[in-house]
Design an enzyme around this catalytic site. Structure first.
Site, PDB file in Angstrom:
ATOM      1  N   SER A 254       0.842  -1.181   0.000  1.00  0.00           N
ATOM      2  CA  SER A 254       0.000   0.000   0.000  1.00  0.00           C
ATOM      3  C   SER A 254       0.879   1.233   0.000  1.00  0.00           C
ATOM      4  CB  SER A 254      -0.893   0.014   1.236  1.00  0.00           C
ATOM      5  OG  SER A 254      -0.093   0.351   2.351  1.00  0.00           O
ATOM      6  N   LYS A 255       0.219   2.374   0.008  1.00  0.00           N
ATOM      7  CA  LYS A 255       0.973   3.628  -0.043  1.00  0.00           C
ATOM      8  C   LYS A 255       1.802   3.816   1.229  1.00  0.00           C
ATOM      9  CE  LYS A 255      -1.706   5.704  -3.618  1.00  0.00           C
ATOM     10  NZ  LYS A 255      -3.006   6.167  -4.029  1.00  0.00           N
TER      11      LYS A 255
END
Ligand code: GLU
Length: 318
Positions: A254-255
């Site tokens: 994920s980010k």
């Protein structure tokens, strides 16, 4: 819809692109380029609190895509016949679609608070999501009027008791009974922001998108979107839901995985070729990780080669 394949990459600019977004962009781009179609870039910045217009993310995104060698035939930064390509500038289209759904009697206001929705007695699905119990479905005009004075409502789409199925081009048959597995879902939040489900359907239909390539995390959104296509009288595209890239501990990338975001990757590599080669080998397109340009991958792209299970990114690979 014309015979030419039209694909899209539709990122949410809530942070720097990471390896998972890059994988999605690359697959969408290769699928279209190998079929001689066109691809567009749409910025999904519906929620301006998460994606402020003046924020740096969209500029960086365009710059990262250019650096990777992924070009777009139309879209943000390119222009084209379906402008604007930022969802934050397309609210009038969502409003028209909403009115159409309202006229057909599919929409009702919902005044439930977050606490009410997540109350212990609310029906929970096996994945932890809460099934909306339909509390506000039968409100009278007077009740709506009275409750509207206290708080603005969200708008929900009433779903039929019906299994909606489709054939994902990578994963095969997928079906959901929306009434049992999802419930009436929100198409406009109480703060006026349109929901992703509605916006993505309106935009893909308006832009003539014929194939949607995106992460498997959105697989279960697809039956809701197919219902919207049907209610809006629009043809649905083909769907390809990609395996997810997993961090070494099995979590979805994920980010938050800053070590694999484009900022960090670009600091580590002088050009995109080694990154693209490693990614292509990981997902099954290349037998081994050799530096390669995006253009050079077009000739060897074929959906049949792509891994179907989620892909573990070995520690230290990038
Ligand atoms: N904007 C979504 C995201 O960045 C993708 C939506 C889609 O591909 O349908 O996760």
């Amino acid at each position: 819809m014309s015979g030419q394949v039209c694909g899209r990459f539709a990122p949410t600019p809530s942070g720097r692109m990471h390896l998972g977004n890059l994988f999605c962009a690359l697959m969408a781009w290769l699928s279209v380029r190998s079929a001689g179609g066109r691809i567009l870039l749409r910025i999904e910045d519906l929620d301006l609190r998460r994606c402020p217009e003046e924020g740096p993310n969209t500029g960086l995104l365009l710059e990262d895509l250019r650096w990777l060698g992924l070009d777009f035939d139309e879209g943000e930064g390119v222009g084209g016949p379906h402008a604007p390509y930022r969802q934050s500038q397309r609210f009038s289209l969502y409003e028209q679609a909403l009115e159409k759904l309202q006229r057909a009697g599919h929409v009702y206001p919902c005044f439930c608070s977050r606490a009410e929705l997540h109350a212990a007695e609310a029906p929970h699905l096996s994945d932890g999501r809460v099934l909306y119990a339909g509390t506000c479905r039968g409100l009278s005009a007077q009740e709506i009027e009275r409750k509207s004075r206290v708080r603005p409502p969200a708008l929900r789409l009433q779903v039929p008791k019906e299994r909606i199925s489709f054939c994902d081009r990578l994963r095969g048959e997928y079906a959901e009974n929306l009434a049992e597995e999802c419930g009436d879902f929100i198409i406009r939040r109480s703060d006026g922001v349109y929901a992703y489900q509605l916006a993505v359907v309106v935009d893909d239909a308006a832009m003539g998108v014929s194939e949607v390539v995106r992460g498997q995390d959105l697989l279960s959104s697809t039956p809701r979107q197919l219902l919207l296509y049907r209610m809006l009288g629009q043809p649905a595209p083909q769907f390809f839901h990609l395996p997810l890239l997993l961090a070494p501990d099995g979590r979805r990338l994920s980010k938050r995985d800053r070590d694999l975001d484009m900022g960090e990757l670009r600091r580590r590599y002088a050009g995109p070729e080694p990154i693209l080669g490693k990614l292509a080998a990981l997902c099954g397109l290349l037998p081994k990780a050799e530096p390669v340009k995006a253009q050079e991958l077009i000739g060897c792209f074929c959906w049949g080669k792509l891994k179907k299970e989620d892909i573990l990114v070995p520690p230290g690979m990038f």
